[in-house]
Design an enzyme around this catalytic site. Structure first.
Site, PDB file in Angstrom:
ATOM      1  N   LYS A   9       0.823  -1.217   0.000  1.00 22.89           N
ATOM      2  CA  LYS A   9       0.000   0.000   0.000  1.00 22.89           C
ATOM      3  C   LYS A   9       0.863   1.276   0.000  1.00 22.89           C
ATOM      4  CE  LYS A   9      -3.935  -2.189   2.303  1.00 22.89           C
ATOM      5  NZ  LYS A   9      -4.895  -2.104   3.434  1.00 22.89           N
ATOM      6  N   TYR A  49     -12.509  -2.695  -3.249  1.00 18.84           N
ATOM      7  CA  TYR A  49     -13.021  -2.659  -1.871  1.00 18.84           C
ATOM      8  C   TYR A  49     -14.550  -2.645  -1.821  1.00 18.84           C
ATOM      9  CZ  TYR A  49      -8.409  -2.177   0.286  1.00 18.84           C
ATOM     10  OH  TYR A  49      -7.136  -2.414   0.747  1.00 18.84           O
ATOM     11  N   ASN A 112      -2.134   0.074   6.868  1.00 16.91           N
ATOM     12  CA  ASN A 112      -1.608  -1.187   7.419  1.00 16.91           C
ATOM     13  C   ASN A 112      -0.718  -1.959   6.451  1.00 16.91           C
ATOM     14  OD1 ASN A 112      -3.593  -2.017   5.729  1.00 16.91           O
ATOM     15  ND2 ASN A 112      -4.649  -3.342   7.163  1.00 16.91           N
ATOM     16  N   HIS A 115      -2.279  -5.427   1.618  1.00 21.43           N
ATOM     17  CA  HIS A 115      -3.575  -6.111   1.495  1.00 21.43           C
ATOM     18  C   HIS A 115      -3.284  -7.497   0.935  1.00 21.43           C
ATOM     19  CE1 HIS A 115      -7.663  -7.127   0.229  1.00 21.43           C
ATOM     20  NE2 HIS A 115      -7.079  -7.620  -0.843  1.00 21.43           N
ATOM     21  N   GLU A 126     -10.101 -10.114  -7.407  1.00 25.89           N
ATOM     22  CA  GLU A 126      -9.138  -9.024  -7.203  1.00 25.89           C
ATOM     23  C   GLU A 126      -8.050  -9.040  -8.282  1.00 25.89           C
ATOM     24  OE1 GLU A 126      -7.724  -9.583  -3.188  1.00 25.89           O
ATOM     25  OE2 GLU A 126      -9.659  -9.016  -2.325  1.00 25.89           O
TER      26      GLU A 126
END
Ligand code: CMP
Length: 134
Positions: A9, A49, A112, A115, A126
């Protein structure tokens, strides 16, 4: 052979953790089938998402994931979905164990670091969203 999507990310790219994360999955023995760096469109972020649409953190999540370039990686290996999830650690930085990617590098629930796909259905959906030819 099973495939999973690992996204590094924008927070991790900015903190120059790309090499560290790729090294971990390679040393584990997983194969990199595809890899690219991309600042993703709003449309791709919303598709990715979709299951979180309506949640209170959704708009922050979309803003964050489109805020800078990501590194998108398709990994292949036996049981790699579960293996990579275990390597990522819990979504919550408080619960992520030391030794996991989030446990070692994150203190935040939203920002975080990575993913990873949570099931074979998600991984297929995805991967298609970001790699049309796979
Ligand atoms: P990821 O594994 O990409 O899946 C959904 C993302 O939403 C998650 O990592 C976090 O970045 C974010 N997220 C999940 N739950 C929360 C929460 N309670 N508050 C803020 N962000 C969250």
């Amino acid at each position: 052979m099973e495939k999973t999507l690992l996204i590094i990310k924008p927070d991790a790219v900015e903190r120059k953790l790309v090499g560290e994360i790729i090294q971990r999955v390679e040393r584990k023995g997983l194969e990199i089938k595809a890899l690219k760096m991309e600042k993703i469109s709003l449309e791709k972020a919303e598709n990715h998402y979709i299951v979180h649409k309506g949640k209170e953190f959704y708009s922050n999540l979309i803003n964050f994931i489109t805020s800078g370039p990501l590194v998108l990686i398709v990994l292949e290996g036996k049981d790699c979905i579960k293996i990579v999830r275990n390597m990522a650690g819990s979504t919550s930085a408080v619960e992520a164990m030391p030794g996991t990617i989030r446990g070692d590098f994150s203190t935040d629930m939203l920002e975080n670091i990575v993913h990873t796909s949570d099931s074979s259905e998600s991984s297929e959906r995805e991967i298609k969203n970001f790699f049309k030819n796979l």
